[in-house]
Design an enzyme around this catalytic site. Structure first.
Site, PDB file in Angstrom:
ATOM      1  CB  CYS A 108      -0.911   0.003   1.217  1.00  0.00           C
ATOM      2  SG  CYS A 108      -1.846   1.523   1.377  1.00  0.00           S
ATOM      3  CB  CYS A 121      -0.721  -1.044   7.972  1.00  0.00           C
ATOM      4  SG  CYS A 121      -2.005  -1.920   7.074  1.00  0.00           S
ATOM      5  CE1 TYR A 136     -16.726  -6.932  29.192  1.00  0.00           C
ATOM      6  CE2 TYR A 136     -16.192  -9.139  29.969  1.00  0.00           C
ATOM      7  CZ  TYR A 136     -16.222  -7.778  30.171  1.00  0.00           C
ATOM      8  OH  TYR A 136     -15.740  -7.264  31.346  1.00  0.00           O
ATOM      9  CD  GLU A 174     -22.355  -6.772  23.588  1.00  0.00           C
ATOM     10  OE1 GLU A 174     -21.350  -7.498  23.627  1.00  0.00           O
ATOM     11  OE2 GLU A 174     -22.291  -5.544  23.399  1.00  0.00           O
ATOM     12  CG  ASP A 227     -14.103 -11.964  23.045  1.00  0.00           C
ATOM     13  OD1 ASP A 227     -13.080 -11.278  23.091  1.00  0.00           O
ATOM     14  OD2 ASP A 227     -14.664 -12.292  21.978  1.00  0.00           O
ATOM     15  CB  CYS A 243      -8.577  -7.815  21.328  1.00  0.00           C
ATOM     16  SG  CYS A 243      -9.556  -6.718  22.341  1.00  0.00           S
TER      17      CYS A 243
END
Ligand code: SAH
Length: 481
Positions: free
Chosen positions: A73, A82, A321, A342, A391, A418
């Site tokens: 890119c 990125c 979650y 949630e 999560d 994450c």
């Protein structure tokens, strides 16, 4: 100490958590974005502090073996999306694995020897020597005005809010460009203004695009600073010509905020959701709901979570979650009963619908904060769990939630994360209160970026887990004699 604007030659020896190269000049540490371990670069000092500084990559003098020949890119350096596109994929994976490991050791105080034993190598995308691109099913393009006064769509430059025009992000699907050009042409033609963040004026703020990898269904949601779009009918007429178009909606967001989406959705054409599959399970996804962005890797991730949950069909499970019930329904295939919680109401509506759609009625879903719903259901209604899956978003779990989990004392806890730093913090809490870390597996959901997903298994520390001691009876006899 270095001077601003000084040009230096640096060998890159290390990598920071944000993917930046780190090198030393006469003992002085420099952080250099876009330089990678093994590069020898020429860099210009931009900011010099007492013990370290930041420099801009000017020239790669000798490229690292891990450097790609050409970055795919052309916007990669400017765009904040990125961070490590210049790195070959195996090196990206190695970096992510060591990032997870480092956080677990430093923040989680997990012994290195234990990790040697229980940590699985990072699960990457199978691209056979190629860099993985076009894996994302979701894109959110900010809309703005360029310096020539034309409406533009693109990305925020790293750490800023200035928009760099780019309608073909190589992480996203190819059709995104066609959709964006259709919207931009329409805006140009009918003189519909882009939103101006500084003045808090103008109309079109963002375009959210989603693509069902298994169904080829397309969703477009325009986020606007207002209630309606003039000549809306015309826009819809154009967009619906695009093959696969399934859902066209508006989300009104008139607040002066960084939050992208508004609270509500208005249907313009088609239906309010698209459908996609992960494994055998079919999911309806609406614009306001969270859905994993890399469907290929998500299938591997959920497969691991299911495996770690160790279900035999008799278990009662909580999925905290839960979003649109993605993991919940994966688990419901093998569990007796699954409860999900949630915070986003629209996601729970999807979750309930998805349970019906897949005939998985051994489920129940709650709207609310996990840290409020779980204690309430446990203390007032006496629910329990054999297995708890969590999560959470990047900030990890609330301590009240961890406390309740400990009180509920499930056999196993599966933690999908994450952000390995908050994962490590939460593991430290759980491991100090009767749980033992059994398995760790990083999964790469986000190639070209520094982000990495991790799934871990914790189980109750059993009294019979105590260290085995070989008693030498002869020796005992000898001493007692
Ligand atoms: N397990 C789902 C979603 C994970 S993302 C999946 O794999 O698709 C994290 C989710 O947590 C998001 O849907 C977000 O809306 C939700 N969330 C954020 N804070 C929360 C809280 N305090 N309580 C419950 N859910 C929360």
């Amino acid at each position: 100490m270095m001077q601003k604007n000084e040009l230096v030659k640096v060998k890159i020896e290390d990598i920071g958590v944000g993917g930046e190269g780190i090198g030393k000049v006469d003992g002085y540490t420099l952080f250099i974005k876009d330089a990678i371990i093994g590069d020898v670069v020429e860099a210009k000092v931009m900011k010099a502090k007492k013990n370290y500084g930041y420099a801009r990559l000017m020239n790669v003098l000798t490229p690292s073996e891990d450097r790609v020949e050409e970055v795919v890119c052309p916007m990669a350096r400017k765009c904040g999306g990125c961070q490590i596109q210049e790195m070959k994929y195996p090196a990206q994976l190695a970096f992510k694995e060591s990032k997870v490991r480092g956080n677990l050791e430093r923040i989680g105080e997990v012994p290195g020897e234990l990790l040697d034993e229980i940590m699985h190598p990072v699960v990457g995308m199978d691209e056979e020597g190629m860099q993985p691109f076009r894996y994302r099913n979701k894109a959110q393009f900010p809309i703005g005005t360029d310096k020539d006064g034309r409406v533009t769509a693109g990305f925020y430059a790293g750490r800023t809010h200035s928009i760099i025009g780019n309608t073909d992000c190589v992480l996203g699907v190819e059709v995104n460009e066609e959709i964006l050009n259709c919207i931009l042409d329409f805006m140009e033609e009918f003189e519909i203004p882009a939103y101006d963040e500084v003045k808090h004026k103008g109309l079109v703020r963002h375009v959210l695009l989603r693509y069902g990898f298994k169904t080829d269904e397309i969703m477009v949601c325009l986020v606007i600073n207002g209630k309606t779009i003039p000549h809306c009918h015309d826009l819809v007429g154009r967009l619906r010509q695009i093959p696969g178009m399934t859902s066209i909606t508006l989300s009104s967001n008139t607040a002066k905020t960084n939050v992208i989406m508004g609270d509500t959705i208005r249907l313009l054409w088609g239906q309010e959701f698209i459908t996609d599959y992960i494994g055998e399970i079919k999911y309806q996804i609406s614009p306001l709901s969270f859905y994993q962005v890399n469907p290929v890797q998500t299938e591997k991730l959920y497969g691991l979570a299911l495996d770690y949950a160790g279900l035999t069909g008799n278990e009662t499970v909580w999925d905290l979650y839960c979003g649109i019930g993605t993991i919940s329904l994966f688990l419901a295939q093998k569990a007796k009963f699954v409860r999900g919680v949630e915070i986003v109401p629209a996601a729970i509506e999807n979750a309930k619908e998805n349970a019906k759609l897949n005939g998985l009625e051994n489920t129940e879903f709650f709207v609310g904060k996990a840290e409020e719903v779980l204690p309430r259901e446990y203390k007032k209604n006496g629910v329990y769990a054999d297995v708890i899956v969590v999560d959470p978003p990047r900030k990890g779990c609330d301590e009240t939630l961890l406390e309740t989990m400990i009180e509920m004392n499930p056999e196993r806890i599966v933690y999908v994360s994450c952000d390995s730093a908050t994962l490590a913090r939460d593991l430290k809490y759980l491991c100090a209160r009767g749980y033992e870390l059994r398995k760790v597996c990083p999964v790469d959901q986000f190639g070209m970026t520094v982000h990495v997903e991790t799934v871990v298994l914790l189980s109750q520390q059993k009294p019979d887990d105590t260290i085995e001691i070989d008693l030498d009876l002869d020796e005992l006899d000898a001493t007692s004699a």
